[in-house]
Design a protein around this motif. Structure first.
Motif, PDB file in Angstrom:
ATOM      1  N   VAL A  20       0.841  -1.207   0.000  1.00  0.00           N
ATOM      2  CA  VAL A  20       0.000   0.000   0.000  1.00  0.00           C
ATOM      3  C   VAL A  20       0.872   1.251   0.000  1.00  0.00           C
ATOM      4  N   ARG A  21       0.564   2.176  -0.908  1.00  0.00           N
ATOM      5  CA  ARG A  21       1.264   3.458  -0.970  1.00  0.00           C
ATOM      6  C   ARG A  21       0.647   4.378   0.072  1.00  0.00           C
ATOM      7  N   MET A  22       1.422   4.747   1.071  1.00  0.00           N
ATOM      8  CA  MET A  22       0.859   5.525   2.172  1.00  0.00           C
ATOM      9  C   MET A  22       1.791   6.625   2.615  1.00  0.00           C
ATOM     10  N   ALA A  23       1.241   7.559   3.388  1.00  0.00           N
ATOM     11  CA  ALA A  23       2.016   8.608   4.035  1.00  0.00           C
ATOM     12  C   ALA A  23       1.581   8.680   5.495  1.00  0.00           C
ATOM     13  N   TYR A  24       2.532   8.972   6.355  1.00  0.00           N
ATOM     14  CA  TYR A  24       2.268   9.137   7.788  1.00  0.00           C
ATOM     15  C   TYR A  24       2.523  10.600   8.127  1.00  0.00           C
ATOM     16  N   VAL A  25       1.455  11.303   8.489  1.00  0.00           N
ATOM     17  CA  VAL A  25       1.477  12.755   8.654  1.00  0.00           C
ATOM     18  C   VAL A  25       1.406  13.127  10.126  1.00  0.00           C
ATOM     19  N   VAL A  26       2.261  14.054  10.545  1.00  0.00           N
ATOM     20  CA  VAL A  26       2.292  14.509  11.937  1.00  0.00           C
ATOM     21  C   VAL A  26       2.252  16.040  11.942  1.00  0.00           C
ATOM     22  N   GLY A  27       2.161  16.616  13.130  1.00  0.00           N
ATOM     23  CA  GLY A  27       2.163  18.067  13.232  1.00  0.00           C
ATOM     24  C   GLY A  27       0.754  18.638  13.190  1.00  0.00           C
ATOM     25  N   ASP A  28       0.544  19.766  13.886  1.00  0.00           N
ATOM     26  CA  ASP A  28      -0.803  20.300  14.039  1.00  0.00           C
ATOM     27  C   ASP A  28      -1.379  20.901  12.759  1.00  0.00           C
ATOM     28  N   THR A  29      -0.558  21.111  11.735  1.00  0.00           N
ATOM     29  CA  THR A  29      -1.073  21.612  10.464  1.00  0.00           C
ATOM     30  C   THR A  29      -1.144  20.520   9.399  1.00  0.00           C
ATOM     31  N   GLY A  30      -0.613  19.368   9.701  1.00  0.00           N
ATOM     32  CA  GLY A  30      -0.581  18.289   8.728  1.00  0.00           C
ATOM     33  C   GLY A  30       0.492  18.455   7.676  1.00  0.00           C
ATOM     34  N   LEU A  31       1.384  19.407   7.887  1.00  0.00           N
ATOM     35  CA  LEU A  31       2.417  19.684   6.894  1.00  0.00           C
ATOM     36  C   LEU A  31       3.793  19.236   7.362  1.00  0.00           C
ATOM     37  N   ASN A  32       3.808  18.166   8.119  1.00  0.00           N
ATOM     38  CA  ASN A  32       5.024  17.432   8.452  1.00  0.00           C
ATOM     39  C   ASN A  32       4.741  15.963   8.200  1.00  0.00           C
ATOM     40  N   ALA A  33       5.737  15.240   7.759  1.00  0.00           N
ATOM     41  CA  ALA A  33       5.541  13.816   7.482  1.00  0.00           C
ATOM     42  C   ALA A  33       6.787  13.040   7.862  1.00  0.00           C
ATOM     43  N   ILE A  34       6.598  11.779   8.192  1.00  0.00           N
ATOM     44  CA  ILE A  34       7.697  10.896   8.552  1.00  0.00           C
ATOM     45  C   ILE A  34       8.246  10.277   7.270  1.00  0.00           C
TER      46      ILE A  34
END
Length: 379
Positions: free
Chosen positions: A222-236
């Protein structure tokens, strides 16, 4: 890690004087042995046996340092936040303090008594805010560091040991081999049965997931992204230490020039996310999970547009990272069952209850379980 370089050594030298005063006031902590390779030709089996009879033993830690410890240990302290999490699973009753205070959800699992424990801060990490006087006053018989081995850890542990006058040891605990890590901790702390039981459970879980992933070709993951941060504009990012679990079980589309090793990942733009266009998105708590469904900008992302986005559980700690320690073993069981439910004979509910019982000795009620994973299971 403890600060290195000229500035770090000056701090250490200054701390040694204070440590002498602390050690003198504590007297009984003088069993601390100097670091790497302290054994020599003068050591003998009979000498070791005599030491055992005198209530002292020599422990060889995971980086090869020989450290003198009491034969029986009933007072311990963590070096930092990852060690705290591990020690709370194997010997919480032996802890004399914490690296950071527990929140209300964590206290519910580990016990309200921890609310009154002293908080020492952390060392051997990104920030050294360890209160050396407080940890010496609490009188642990050993300070325990856990995690993956890194170059220079021997010198850092030796320096800390000299500063505080308390034995310091490192026990390697890593995703691929928690079995050995917990066995070693069990032997160190006189918790052999519990260490073996937890270690066997974690190793079995790891082996099961890796076995399943061996059957799924890279181009079918599965092609996925893991998003962090209160704006959603940070990713692992792909290849980062924080993203180990995601990389193991999915095609992590977040590919950047330099992957950040920090818990807040790499700063990204929504335009870049649209280019990656993951088919599934996992949001960390306190990100924008609750609002993306009605956000036109996020609707350009396939995973959001197709209602294929989820929330990573965070109780008692984030299941995927931050900090990346034994909590990742819950994420390693949850995420592949979310992505490939037909590949497993048990459910997310099953493994969640089993993990909490085995690691935390906590029986999740059905209501607690449902609340914990309500946004984290296949729709």
């Amino acid at each position: 890690m403890v600060e290195r370089g000229k500035k770090g050594w000056l701090k250490r030298i200054a701390a040694v004087g204070a440590a002498c005063v602390l050690a003198a006031s504590l007297g009984a902590l003088a069993g601390c042995s100097g670091g790497s390779g302290s054994g020599g030709e003068g050591d003998s089996g009979s000498a070791s046996a005599a030491a055992e009879q005198d209530g002292v033993r020599t422990f060889t830690d995971s980086c090869g340092r020989e450290v003198e410890l009491p034969a029986t240990i009933d007072k311990i302290a963590p070096s930092g936040h990852t060690a705290q999490q591990v020690l709370l699973t194997i010997a919480p009753e032996k802890m004399v303090g914490l690296s950071q205070a527990l929140n209300d959800d964590q206290l519910k699992i580990f016990g309200e008594s921890f609310k009154d424990y002293p908080v020492f801060g952390a060392v051997l990490g990104a920030t050294d805010n360890l209160n050396r006087e407080a940890i010496a006053e609490a009188g642990p018989q050993v300070i325990i560091d856990t995690g993956e081995y890194k170059d220079g850890i021997e010198e850092d542990l030796d320096a800390l040991q000299e500063q505080v006058g308390i034995p310091c040891v490192f026990v390697e605990c890593k995703l691929s081999d928690y079995g050995e890590g917990y066995t070693t901790l069990g032997e160190l702390l006189g918790e052999e049965e519990r260490g073996q039981r937890i270690g066997d459970y974690l190793q079995s879980a790891y082996d099961e997931v890796t076995g399943v992933m061996d059957t799924i070709p890279e181009d079918q993951r599965v092609r996925m992204a893991y998003v962090v941060g209160d704006t959603g504009l940070n990713a692992i990012a792909n290849g980062s230490f924080q993203g180990t679990v995601v990389d193991m079980v999915a095609d992590n589309v977040v590919v950047v020039d330099k992957a950040s090793g920090k818990g807040d990942g790499n700063e990204i733009s929504l335009e870049q996310m649209a280019i990656w266009n993951p088919d599934l998105v996992v949001f960390q708590k306190q990100s924008v999970y609750d609002s993306v469904g009605s956000d036109a900008a996020w609707q350009t992302i396939a995973g959001v547009a197709n209602d294929n986005y989820y929330l990573c559980p965070s109780n008692p700690w984030c299941w995927l990272n931050n900090p990346p320690t034994v909590n990742q073993m819950m994420g390693l069981q949850w995420l592949p069952r979310l992505l490939y439910p037909d590949k497993f004979s048990d459910s997310i509910q099953d493994v969640t209850k089993s993990y909490y019982k085995t690691l935390y000795d906590y029986d999740l009620s059905d209501a607690e379980l449902n609340d914990l994973i309500k946004d984290s299971i296949p729709r």
